[in-house]
Design an enzyme around this catalytic site. Structure first.
Site, short mmCIF file in Angstrom:
data_model
loop_
_atom_site.label_atom_id
_atom_site.label_comp_id
_atom_site.label_asym_id
_atom_site.label_seq_id
_atom_site.Cartn_x
_atom_site.Cartn_y
_atom_site.Cartn_z
N ASP A 61 89.08 -47.82 -32.18
CA ASP A 61 88.59 -46.45 -31.99
C ASP A 61 87.07 -46.50 -32.01
O ASP A 61 86.48 -47.31 -32.73
CB ASP A 61 89.10 -45.53 -33.10
CG ASP A 61 90.61 -45.31 -33.05
OD1 ASP A 61 91.15 -45.28 -31.94
OD2 ASP A 61 91.22 -45.15 -34.12
N ASP A 100 93.79 -42.11 -27.01
CA ASP A 100 94.09 -40.91 -27.80
C ASP A 100 93.82 -39.64 -26.99
O ASP A 100 94.60 -38.68 -27.05
CB ASP A 100 93.24 -40.90 -29.08
CG ASP A 100 93.53 -42.07 -30.00
OD1 ASP A 100 94.65 -42.61 -29.95
OD2 ASP A 100 92.63 -42.45 -30.76
#
Length: 187
Positions: free
Chosen positions: A146, A160
């Site tokens: 991330d 995401d």
């Protein structure tokens, strides 16, 4: 000038073509759309993660828009908000099942928006699954990369974003009463 709909413009041609409504996209076109959207978004996710690891490892956060948007590298073993960090293998199995379900459903797509929604969903799920399968500490236990950070929100990635956009598109289609095959529910 054309005298009536479907009437030939050429006096030498007696052929009359009926007026037709635009037809639904063919299965082939919908599958190509599905594959194209999936490929672009999946590759965007994979490349962004490679670049994040290459350029953000060992570096302090990179402020893009002050504190509003920051690049911050995180290796996440869990789900959103780093929940379930001890269930990485379970999350990997769920992701594999989700990929299989989306591929099965994609065979029935008869609507452009459904093709896009399922492609975006597949790109997101497959993007994070790729990390779980190929990244350290090992297969089925890999940590998801991330890198995008907003205030008061978990750090996230392109995959995401895809999953959330897909959820919105699927809800839109459900509220509109459009089934995966393109037919509409009677209200």
């Amino acid at each position: 000038m054309q005298a009536a709909r479907g009437t030939s413009l050429n006096d030498d041609d007696d052929t009359v073509l009926p007026a037709t409504a635009p037809s639904a996209p063919s299965k082939v076109r919908l599958r190509l759309l599905f594959a194209g959207v999936f490929a672009v978004l999946y590759l965007t996710d994979v490349v962004s993660k490679i670049l994040a690891v290459e350029h953000l490892t060992g570096r302090p956060d990179v402020e893009i828009l002050g504190d509003l948007f920051v690049l911050h590298l995180v290796r996440n073993p869990g789900a959103a908000f780093s929940a379930g960090t001890e269930y990485t293998v379970v999350l990997s199995c769920i992701a594999i099942a989700a990929v299989l379900v989306v591929l099965f459903l994609a065979r029935r797509v008869g609507n452009v928006l459904w093709a896009v929604a399922l492609a975006v969903l597949l790109a997101g799920v497959a993007g994070n699954l790729t990390d779980r399968l190929l990244r350290a500490p090992g297969p089925m236990r890999g940590h998801v990369i991330d890198m995008f950070m907003l205030p008061n929100w978990p750090v996230f990635n392109v995959a995401d974003m895809c999953i959330n956009v897909a959820a919105g598109l699927i809800l839109l289609q459900a509220f509109r009463g459009v089934r995966i095959d393109g037919t509409r529910e009677e209200r």
